[in-house]
Design an enzyme around this catalytic site. Structure first.
Site, PDB file in Angstrom:
ATOM      1  N   ASP A 218      -9.963   3.495   2.515  1.00  0.00           N
ATOM      2  CA  ASP A 218     -10.029   3.011   3.912  1.00  0.00           C
ATOM      3  C   ASP A 218     -10.756   3.995   4.835  1.00  0.00           C
ATOM      4  OD1 ASP A 218      -8.812   0.549   3.556  1.00  0.00           O
ATOM      5  OD2 ASP A 218      -6.791   1.351   3.856  1.00  0.00           O
TER       6      ASP A 218
ATOM      7  N   LYS B 237       0.798  -1.230   0.000  1.00  0.00           N
ATOM      8  CA  LYS B 237       0.000   0.000   0.000  1.00  0.00           C
ATOM      9  C   LYS B 237       0.834   1.287   0.000  1.00  0.00           C
ATOM     10  CE  LYS B 237      -3.940  -0.438   2.565  1.00  0.00           C
ATOM     11  NZ  LYS B 237      -4.857  -0.935   3.614  1.00  0.00           N
TER      12      LYS B 237
END
Ligand code: ATR
Length: 275
Positions: A106, A69
């Site tokens: 997220d 990520k």
């Protein structure tokens, strides 16, 4: 002529434990979409090369999980605002011209999960345990929800101080065992890896936590963490971390397959293997 097959997937190293293929497969079936969503094992040193081939392979995009990520930020051609603030990319969208756009959903997933539990800060502070990547997503989400102040409790104080410098004076730094920092808050979030299967337990004294505070755990394996059990036993409302996983996948699914899918109790049961 039949519609072209839409291709997406999730890249990680390892990737076997990801729940994302199951989740996206459920939605592909539910919405009758001609598409595929595959788990793709990609070693860290291969990430750049593999991402650059997505366009030629006909992918709409991919999700990224551990350990890719942060690294993806340097690889993609465009980075959206939230990916920049969180410092990580969890969704790569292949644009029509073949360039790659890094997004981060997220914070959105975290927010939707809290809202599904009826969370309102009512002007009161929130507490986040942890100062890593998961904490950063929670900070972005809570700042955008207008939470007035956020207390970061972390083992390594220096890491929390960096977050204050970056995100501003709404944040304050406390030791991980600072019981008094739980006073008057509307929300307690575990964003450490403590309590995760195979990691040390999270030991915390909740005596000062108001009974009307919501408690959530970004750890979802196990689903009912010791923190959630402890909070529920003393009467606090709780919301587990699976909802965040399900909700963060929605904008990605929409980007890959063109439909904004629903998060339902049936989906939860399916992903947990109970349906
Ligand atoms: P993630 O991206 O999942 O947030 P991370 O960036 O490695 O993972 O962050 C892990 C968090 O869990 C950190 O806040 C870490 O505390 P430190 O900043 O002090 O390292 C916390 N954490 C992990 N193991 C811990 C432990 N044994 N005791 C206390 N905190 C721990």
């Amino acid at each position: 002529m039949t519609a072209p097959l839409l291709k997406a997937g999730v890249m990680g190293w390892p990737i076997e434990h990801s729940l994302s293929p199951k989740l996206h497969f459920y939605w592909l079936q539910k919405y009758n979409i001609q598409g595929s969503y595959l788990p793709i094992a990609v070693a860290p040193e291969q990430l750049g090369v593999v991402l650059k081939t997505l366009y030629l392979q006909g992918y709409s995009g991919v999700n990224l999980t551990v350990p890719h990520k942060e690294a993806a930020l340097q690889i993609v051609d465009h980075v959206d605002h939230n990916a920049l603030r969180i410092g990580a990319v969890n969704t790569v969208v292949v644009r029509e011209d073949g360039t790659l756009e890094g997004r981060n959903t997220d914070a959105y997933g975290f927010t939707q999960n809290l809202l599904s539990a009826g969370y309102k800060s009512n002007g009161k502070p929130a507490v986040i345990l942890g100062a890593g990547g998961a904490a950063r997503a929670a900070i972005v989400a809570l700042l955008d929800m207008g939470v007035a102040s956020i207390r970061i409790l972390n083992r390594t104080l220096d890491k929390a101080e960096v977050l204050v410098e970056e995100f501003g004076s709404e944040l304050s730094v406390h030791a991980l065992n600072d019981k008094a920092a739980l006073k008057d808050v509307s929300l307690l979030v575990n964003a450490t890896s403590l309590g995760l299967k195979g990691q040390p337990p999270l030991v915390i004294d909740l005596q000062h936590l108001p009974k009307d505070a919501l408690v959530t755990d970004m750890v979802y394996a196990p689903l009912m963490t010791d923190l959630l059990k402890q909070a529920e036993a003393r009467g606090n409302k709780i919301v587990d971390g699976l909802g965040m996983l399900l909700h963060q996948a929605r904008p990605a699914f929409e980007a890959f397959f063109g439909v904004d899918p629903d998060v339902t109790p049936e989906l939860r049961r399916y992903v947990l293997g109970d349906a």
